[in-house]
Design a protein around this motif. Structure first.
Motif: not given
Length: 447
Positions: A213-232
């Motif tokens: 959701x956060x990634x698609x919001x950045x893509x739609x707005x054209x704004x920088x993207x930053x997020x923390x998550x757990x990657x396997x």
């Protein structure tokens, strides 16, 4: 009747040809026979300076290698009577004095053609020369540019593949289209398994929807993207990563690429969590300690109030010099209201020192054995300077701190009225002979 043919000045026509031609005799010296005006111009040498001279006398070679190539081309035409194109050669020409003199670097592409008679015998060798200096320089510049571009691309590729960062790119609509080897090594998956939206499969289930959701919001707005998550990771462990991305825009401001990078922050995040938990535990312990301190203070205040208002005379002295630390109101009154706290027994109650009773205090302090005395007579100087005789019953005990002697406590009761009442009774009961009963007392010290 047709008009008579006009005579043709073929030499003039030859001179006027718009290319660089040089007519050479087929002899070994390759004598120069003629050349075009165009050749004269590019050779920077007049026709008179060249015609009639051997080739290399008229046009000296820049080096032996170039001269050898020219001789070989001439020989090829003589032997096989067919055109021969030479390899590209460097042939520098001398500038005229009016142009500053000196040699100027030139590169040439030359072809030698055989001119034969009706019997097939070689009559002349025609050299067609093209000045390719500018084309060569342009080609070299293009090659250098291409080499620099290739080196830059290789440098970029090397950086992307070897940076200790998980690099990825995405199309303008947000679909991932590249992952560097670091990412693939971390996840243990192939590139084909990560493209598009497949990379989401490797996220912790609790983080997946939030991150998407956060990634698609950045893509739609054209704004920088930053997020923390757990990657396997490839070993199955979920690791916390910090992912950032920025859009790249063209001259019209339209997004044509997303570039992102991720770093493993698992250890730092766990450390912060441990610090927070430790701080919380410390805060809880501090709160407990504060509550215990408050309770101790309340208890101390209660005990202090109890000691202060107790009907008994309570005194506390500290150290081997017996310096008063506490004296309640009853004790203070018994001592005639004199100043006690902060002074030694010898200073505050000189009566004790004069009687030599400090030895008893020293003995209790040294041995730890309590000392108890009853109806002890002592004379105290009151505030008005008058001496007041009194009787006391008290006990002296040692207290310790950290296993070592720290001071003495005194609990005393004044029994003056009781002693006097008993003495009066004894006086009334005294035998006729006037003999008085004896009361045995041992005067102990009172701190």
């Amino acid at each position: 009747m047709p008009a008579p043919a006009l005579p043709v000045d073929y030499q003039k026509v030859f001179h006027s040809l718009p290319e660089n031609f040089l007519l050479i005799a087929p002899n070994p010296e390759a004598t120069i026979l003629d050349n075009t005006d165009s050749h004269v111009a590019v050779s920077l040498k007049s026709r008179e300076e060249a015609v009639g001279k051997p080739f290399f006398e008229a046009y000296p070679a820049s080096d032996e290698s170039g001269a050898a190539q020219i001789r070989e081309s001439h020989e090829h035409v003589r032997r096989y009577l067919e055109p021969h194109t030479m390899p590209l050669i460097r042939y520098d020409l001398a500038r005229p004095a009016e142009q500053g003199g000196g040699l100027e670097e030139f590169y040439w592409q030359a072809t030698h053609y055989p001119i034969v008679d009706a019997q097939g015998q070689l009559q002349y060798i025609l050299q067609r020369t093209q000045n390719v200096t500018e084309q060569l320089r342009a080609a070299r510049a293009a090659a250098e540019t291409q080499q620099k571009l290739a080196e830059e691309q290789e440098r970029t590729r090397f950086i992307l593949e070897n940076l200790p960062v998980l690099i990825w790119t995405a199309t303008p609509d947000g679909r991932r289209d590249y992952f560097n080897p670091r990412w693939l090594a971390f996840t243990g998956r192939e590139m084909s398994q990560e493209l598009g939206e497949q990379w989401l499969d490797n996220l912790h289930p609790d983080d997946r929807q939030r991150v998407y959701t956060q990634w698609m919001q950045s893509v739609a707005a054209g704004t920088p993207y930053q997020v923390e998550y757990r990657l396997r990771r490839h070993d199955g462990q979920y690791r916390w990563i910090l992912s950032r991305a920025h859009p790249r825009r063209d001259a019209e401001g339209q997004i044509n690429l997303w570039v992102g990078g991720a770093t493993d922050i698992h250890d730092q995040k766990m450390m912060v969590q441990e610090i927070l938990e430790a701080n919380e535990q410390q805060a809880n312990l501090a709160e407990q300690a504060y509550q215990n301190y408050q309770l101790a203070q309340q208890q101390r205040q209660s005990l202090y109030a109890l000691f202060t208002n107790a009907p008994a005379q309570i005194g506390i002295v500290r150290g081997p010099d017996f310096r008063y630390e506490f004296a309640n109101a009853s004790y203070q009154a018994a001592m005639g209201g004199r100043e006690l706290v902060g002074r030694t027994v010898a200073e505050a109650v000189p009566e004790i020192a004069q009687l030599g009773l400090l030895d008893t205090l020293n003995e209790v302090y040294r041995t730890g054995q309590p000392y108890e005395a009853h109806e002890v007579p002592l004379d105290f100087r009151q505030e008005d300077g008058q001496m007041r005789p009194a009787y006391f019953t008290y006990i002296i005990q040692r207290f310790e701190e950290n296993g070592q002697p720290a001071g003495l406590t005194s609990y005393a009761y004044e029994v003056t009225e009781l002693v006097r009442a008993r003495q009066a009774l004894e006086h009334l009961q005294r035998p006729a002979d006037g003999a008085a009963p004896t009361v045995a007392t041992t005067p102990p010290p009172q701190p």
